[in-house]
Design a protein around this motif. Structure first.
Motif, short mmCIF file in Angstrom:
data_model
loop_
_atom_site.label_atom_id
_atom_site.label_comp_id
_atom_site.label_asym_id
_atom_site.label_seq_id
_atom_site.Cartn_x
_atom_site.Cartn_y
_atom_site.Cartn_z
N PHE A 197 0.83 -1.20 0.00
CA PHE A 197 0.00 0.00 0.00
C PHE A 197 0.87 1.25 0.00
CE2 PHE A 197 -3.35 -2.55 2.57
CZ PHE A 197 -3.70 -3.23 1.42
N ASP A 198 1.95 1.22 0.78
CA ASP A 198 2.86 2.37 0.82
C ASP A 198 3.52 2.58 -0.54
OD1 ASP A 198 2.25 2.71 3.47
OD2 ASP A 198 4.03 1.66 4.22
N ALA A 199 3.90 1.47 -1.18
CA ALA A 199 4.51 1.57 -2.50
C ALA A 199 3.51 2.13 -3.51
CB ALA A 199 5.01 0.20 -2.95
N TYR A 200 2.27 1.71 -3.40
CA TYR A 200 1.22 2.21 -4.29
C TYR A 200 1.05 3.72 -4.12
CZ TYR A 200 -3.34 2.87 -6.46
OH TYR A 200 -4.36 3.32 -7.26
N MET A 201 1.09 4.17 -2.88
CA MET A 201 0.96 5.60 -2.59
C MET A 201 2.09 6.38 -3.25
SD MET A 201 -0.63 8.05 -1.03
CE MET A 201 -0.32 9.70 -0.36
N LYS A 202 3.30 5.85 -3.17
CA LYS A 202 4.45 6.54 -3.77
C LYS A 202 4.34 6.56 -5.29
CE LYS A 202 7.67 5.46 -0.01
NZ LYS A 202 8.87 4.68 0.38
N LEU A 203 3.87 5.47 -5.87
CA LEU A 203 3.79 5.36 -7.32
C LEU A 203 2.65 6.16 -7.92
CD1 LEU A 203 4.47 1.53 -7.69
CD2 LEU A 203 5.94 3.36 -8.58
N SER A 204 1.51 6.16 -7.24
CA SER A 204 0.32 6.77 -7.83
C SER A 204 -0.03 8.13 -7.27
CB SER A 204 -0.89 5.84 -7.61
OG SER A 204 -1.22 5.79 -6.24
#
Length: 308
Positions: A197-204
Motif C-alpha cells: 500500500f505504501d509503494a502504491y501511494m508513492k507510485l500513484s
C-alpha cells in the motif's frame, strides 16, 4: 500479529461438562425457562467447552441440546445462543451457504468472512463446505454473486479465496493513461499488504482506498475496501462493522450476532478499543441502547465490559 487470546470469552477454569449440562437441563425442565441461567453459563464458556457440554447433554439425557434450546428459546436471543453453541468453522460455513443460497445473495457476509479470516481458516472453511454440502465454495460464489465484474471475472474467486489480512499482496499494472489503476488489482498470497500500500501511494500519489472508491463501485468496491481495511487492522474493520450494524433506525441483528459470536474468543478486546477510538461511545453503551431483554444481557456478557 494479534494474539488469539484477545477475546473477551475465556475457557472456564473449573469446568465440568456434565455439571453444566445438568444446569442447562434444569433451566429448561418443566414449566417456564430460566433464560438467565442459560445465558450466564453459555457466555462464560469457550466454544470448545460448549461442544463438550453438548456431548455430555446427549449422554446424560439422550437429547440434542441444540434442539432443546430451539424449543425453549425464541427470537434473536435464540439465534445468538445457538450461534454460540456452534463450532466456529461450521458457523462460518453455514453463514456462507445461507448468504449464497438464500433469497438474493448477501455479498456483505461473503466479504466479511472471507476478507477477515486467516489463510488456514479459509482452507478449513472450503474443505468443510465441500464435506457438508458436496459443493465447491469457489464455484458457488462465482456463480451466484455480482462481485466479480470485469476485469476481474477470470480471477474473481482467486481474489476472494486467497485474500488474507496478514498474508496478501496487491499487484498493479499500467493501463494507458491510468497507471496503477485500481481496476487491475489482483491479489497474490504470501506478501505483506501494508508495504505494498505504501509503494502504491508513492507510485500513484493516492492512498489505495481513494483509488478503489474512484475506480470501482458496488459489491466490488465493498470487497476491495474490506480487504484493505482488514489488511490494515482487523479490529478496526469489525469496530466499523458493529457500529454501522447498530447506527440509525433499525439494527442489523444478523451482523451484530455474527461479529460478536465469531470475535468473542479472538480479538473482541481490541475491537472494543478501536470502537472507542473511532466513535463517540463505547461498544457496551451502544449495545445497551440498541438491544433489549435477554438478547441484550447476552450481548453485554460477550462484550465483557464498558470502555466509556
Amino acid at each position: 500479529m494479534l494474539q488469539a487470546n484477545r477475546g473477551t470469552v475465556k475457557p472456564s477454569a473449573n469446568f465440568s461438562a456434565s455439571a453444566d449440562a445438568e444446569v442447562l437441563h434444569k433451566a429448561m425442565k418443566g414449566l417456564g425457562t430460566d433464560e438467565d441461567a442459560i445465558l450466564q453459563l453459555v457466555t462464560a464458556r469457550s466454544n470448545a467447552q460448549r461442544q463438550e457440554i453438548k456431548a455430555s447433554f446427549k449422554t446424560l439425557y439422550g437429547k440434542d441440546l441444540i434442539d432443546d434450546l430451539k424449543g425453549e428459546l425464541g427470537g434473536k436471543f435464540e439465534t445468538l445462543i445457538v450461534a454460540l453453541m456452534t463450532p466456529p468453522i461450521t458457523y462460518d460455513v453455514t453463514s456462507l451457504r445461507n448468504a449464497i443460497k438464500g433469497a438474493g445473495t448477501d455479498e456483505k457476509v461473503l466479504v466479511e468472512i472471507l476478507a477477515s479470516r486467516t489463510s488456514q481458516q479459509v482452507k478449513q472453511i472450503v474443505a468443510a463446505y465441500k464435506q457438508e454440502y458436496d459443493d465447491d465454495l469457489e464455484k458457488d460464489i462465482t456463480g451466484d454473486t455480482s462481485v466479480y465484474s470485469p476485469p476481474l471475472t477470470a480471477t474473481g474467486s482467486y481474489l476472494v479465496l486467497h485474500t488474507f489480512p496478514t498474508h496478501c499482496g496487491l499487484s498493479f499494472t499500467e493501463t494507458g493513461d491510468k497507471p496503477y489503476s485500481c481496476t487491475n488489482i489482483r491479489l497474490i498470497p504470501n506478501f505483506i499488504c501494508i508495504p505494498v500500500f505504501d509503494a502504491y501511494m508513492k507510485l500513484s500519489g493516492y492512498e489505495i482506498e481513494e483509488s478503489i472508491k474512484r475506480e470501482t463501485s458496488g459489491n466490488l468496491k465493498d470487497l476491495l475496501l474490506a480487504v484493505v481495511k482488514c489488511a490494515r487492522s482487523v479490529p478496526a474493520y469489525f469496530a466499523e462493522t458493529l457500529y454501522y450494524a447498530m447506527k440509525g433506525a433499525g439494527t442489523d441483528d444478523n451482523t451484530l450476532i455474527r461479529v460478536m459470536v465469531t470475535r468473542s474468543e479472538v480479538d473482541l478486546l481490541d475491537i472494543r478499543a478501536q470502537f472507542r477510538r473511532l466513535f463517540a461511545c463505547s461498544l457496551h453503551s451502544m449495545i445497551k441502547g440498541d438491544a433489549g431483554g435477554d438478547y441484550r444481557k447476552a450481548l453485554l456478557a460477550l462484550c465483557g465490559g464498558d470502555d466509556a
